[in-house]
Structures are given as C-alpha cells and as structure tokens.
Design a protein around this motif. Structure first.
Motif: not given
Length: 66
Positions: A53-63
């Motif tokens: 879930l943390q990785q998914l959040d990071q991926d969504r926030q990345a440009p």
C-alpha cells in the motif's frame, strides 16, 4: 467522483425498486454492520500488505513522466 450508479436512470415506481427500508431499519442495520466490522478495523495490517500500500501511494504521487 461519479460512479456508474450515478448515471443509471431511476425506477419509474417504488414497486420497481423492490423493498424499501424505513429509517429505523436502516439505523439498526447500520449499527449491526458497524458492530460486525469495528473489530476488523482494529486488526493489525499484515506488514507485506502495508508495504504494498505504501508503494502504491508513492507510485500515485510520482510525476507521470518519471
């Protein structure tokens, strides 16, 4: 955010909807569902799932271009 359900036409008559729950029944049902699911919310999340879930959040926030 709109869902597919928001765009569906409304039934023409209450009989077409099926059973209608009055406010008292909806309140009771809501309380029973809350009692059922409250303990689940207090359970600890599996560390592997938390990492995903943390990785998914990071991926969504990345440009998008990155």
């Amino acid at each position: 955010m709109t869902s597919k359900l928001d765009t569906l036409p409304l039934p023409s008559s209450p009989a077409a909807e099926g059973p209608v729950l009055d406010a008292r029944i909806r309140l009771r049902l809501g309380r029973q569902l809350q009692a059922l699911f409250d303990p689940v919310l207090d359970e600890e999340l599996d560390p592997r799932l938390a990492a995903l879930l943390q990785q998914l959040d990071q991926d969504r926030q990345a440009p998008e271009g990155a």
